[in-house]
Design an enzyme around this catalytic site. Structure first.
Site, PDB file in Angstrom:
ATOM      1  N   TYR A 129       0.832  -1.212   0.000  1.00 52.85           N
ATOM      2  CA  TYR A 129       0.000   0.000   0.000  1.00 52.85           C
ATOM      3  C   TYR A 129       0.868   1.265   0.000  1.00 52.85           C
ATOM      4  CZ  TYR A 129      -3.794   3.156   1.396  1.00 52.85           C
ATOM      5  OH  TYR A 129      -4.710   4.183   1.447  1.00 52.85           O
ATOM      6  N   LYS A 163       1.167   4.259  -2.882  1.00 48.09           N
ATOM      7  CA  LYS A 163       0.882   5.677  -2.648  1.00 48.09           C
ATOM      8  C   LYS A 163       2.115   6.529  -2.921  1.00 48.09           C
ATOM      9  CE  LYS A 163      -3.434   5.030  -1.575  1.00 48.09           C
ATOM     10  NZ  LYS A 163      -4.544   5.568  -2.402  1.00 48.09           N
TER      11      LYS A 163
HETATM   12  C1  BGC Z   1      -5.400   4.032   4.885  1.00 49.67           C
HETATM   13  C2  BGC Z   1      -6.143   3.864   6.175  1.00 49.67           C
HETATM   14  C3  BGC Z   1      -5.402   4.543   7.306  1.00 49.67           C
HETATM   15  C4  BGC Z   1      -4.967   5.953   6.952  1.00 49.67           C
HETATM   16  C5  BGC Z   1      -4.076   6.577   8.009  1.00 49.67           C
HETATM   17  C6  BGC Z   1      -5.118   5.489   4.668  1.00 49.67           C
HETATM   18  O1  BGC Z   1      -4.500   5.698   3.437  1.00 49.67           O
HETATM   19  O2  BGC Z   1      -6.171   3.487   3.819  1.00 49.67           O
HETATM   20  O3  BGC Z   1      -6.340   2.488   6.470  1.00 49.67           O
HETATM   21  O4  BGC Z   1      -6.224   4.572   8.459  1.00 49.67           O
HETATM   22  O5  BGC Z   1      -4.299   5.939   5.719  1.00 49.67           O
HETATM   23  O6  BGC Z   1      -3.055   5.721   8.425  1.00 49.67           O
END
Ligand code: BGC
Length: 280
Positions: A178, A182
């Site tokens: 993830y 990003k």
């Molecule tokens: C995530 C969340 C998380 C947030 C802050 C987001 O991009 O999808 O799961 O709570 O970031 O950490």
């Protein structure tokens, strides 16, 4: 064409409806942040294509809410990581609305795992939807902006908002796929912004922090989890999807016409190293 001679620069905004007459496509718009953006866009006067890949009933409900409010919306199914589905979706949106002015590349997911346990499938799924999906949708949107024949309705020739995350800068153990997706969005967005600005297309990102959506229920559903979460949020509350909806309306409207290649953090201060408030 130099931007200053763009005839669209004469476009007069409708008071209270900063997106009046504009057509938007929002990916992953059947729940969470995407849904809030779709509803906020409709309230701001835009026609909205509500993309979904699962749960068509939820997408239909968003469309119905918009129509009930006197707005225009359609639901469009497509997996944003599949090129042919993305191409078909944009063709359909342009056919329905006549032109496209705004893309919000929002669809995203998590497949969390400790690094040594992370499967290639989990890695590919997250990179496929979160990063390749943004590439495919931004490319299709740009082509649609360039093919525009309808009269201009905005100073820009098109607007793209990439939904990023605070994790484009905050490393996140247990979420390597993830965070990598990003971080990738950050430079994809900035590169597109640089490349497309001369064509009058504005590309920006929103980086939400912890927002109350289905993606992170474990982080806010119990009192103990919420208390723990608040140690990471100086402003002392979780974000609501509407916080992002309002930011997206501004970033898509002519009110932000000179904002190009920027990431707008909407995170209650999560990126301010809250641990250093008392330490360091
Ligand atoms: C995530 C969340 C998380 C947030 C802050 C987001 O991009 O999808 O799961 O709570 O970031 O950490």
């Amino acid at each position: 064409m130099p931007n200053q001679t763009n005839p669209a620069a004469t476009v007069k905004p409708t008071p209270g409806k900063p997106l009046a007459g504009q057509n938007a496509l929002v990916t992953g718009a059947n729940s969470g942040i995407g849904k809030a953006v779709a509803l906020a866009f409709a309230a701001a006067g835009a026609a909205v294509a509500v993309n979904f890949v699962t749960d068509p009933a939820a997408a239909d409900a968003v469309v119905q809410t918009i129509r009930d409010g006197g707005g225009k919306a359609i639901a469009l199914k497509a997996d944003v990581s599949v090129e042919a589905e993305v191409e078909a979706m944009f063709a359909r949106a342009v056919e329905e609305f006549g032109s496209l002015d705004i893309l919000v590349a929002n669809a995203g997911l998590q497949r969390d795992a400790a690094f040594t346990q992370m499967t290639l499938e989990q890695w590919n799924k997250v990179l496929g939807v979160n990063l390749t999906g943004q590439f495919l949708c931004a490319r299709a949107a740009t082509r649609a902006f360039e093919a525009r024949s309808a009269p201009a309705v905005s100073r820009a020739a098109g607007k793209i908002i990439c939904m990023s995350s605070v994790h484009q800068v905050i490393p996140w153990a247990g979420h390597a796929n993830y965070a990598a997706s990003k971080g990738g969005i950050k430079l994809l967005m900035e590169t597109l912004a640089q490349e497309l600005a001369p064509k009058g297309i504005r590309v920006n990102a929103i980086a939400p922090g912890a927002i109350r959506t289905p993606i992170n229920t474990a982080a806010w559903q119990t009192e103990a989890a919420y208390k723990q979460l608040m140690t990471l949020v100086p402003y002392g509350r979780i974000g609501e999807p509407e916080d992002i909806g309002r930011a997206a309306v501004w970033l898509a409207s002519d009110d932000s016409d000179y904002v190009v290649g920027t990431t707008l953090f909407v995170d209650g201060g999560m990126t301010l190293y809250p641990g250093f408030a008392t330490g360091g």
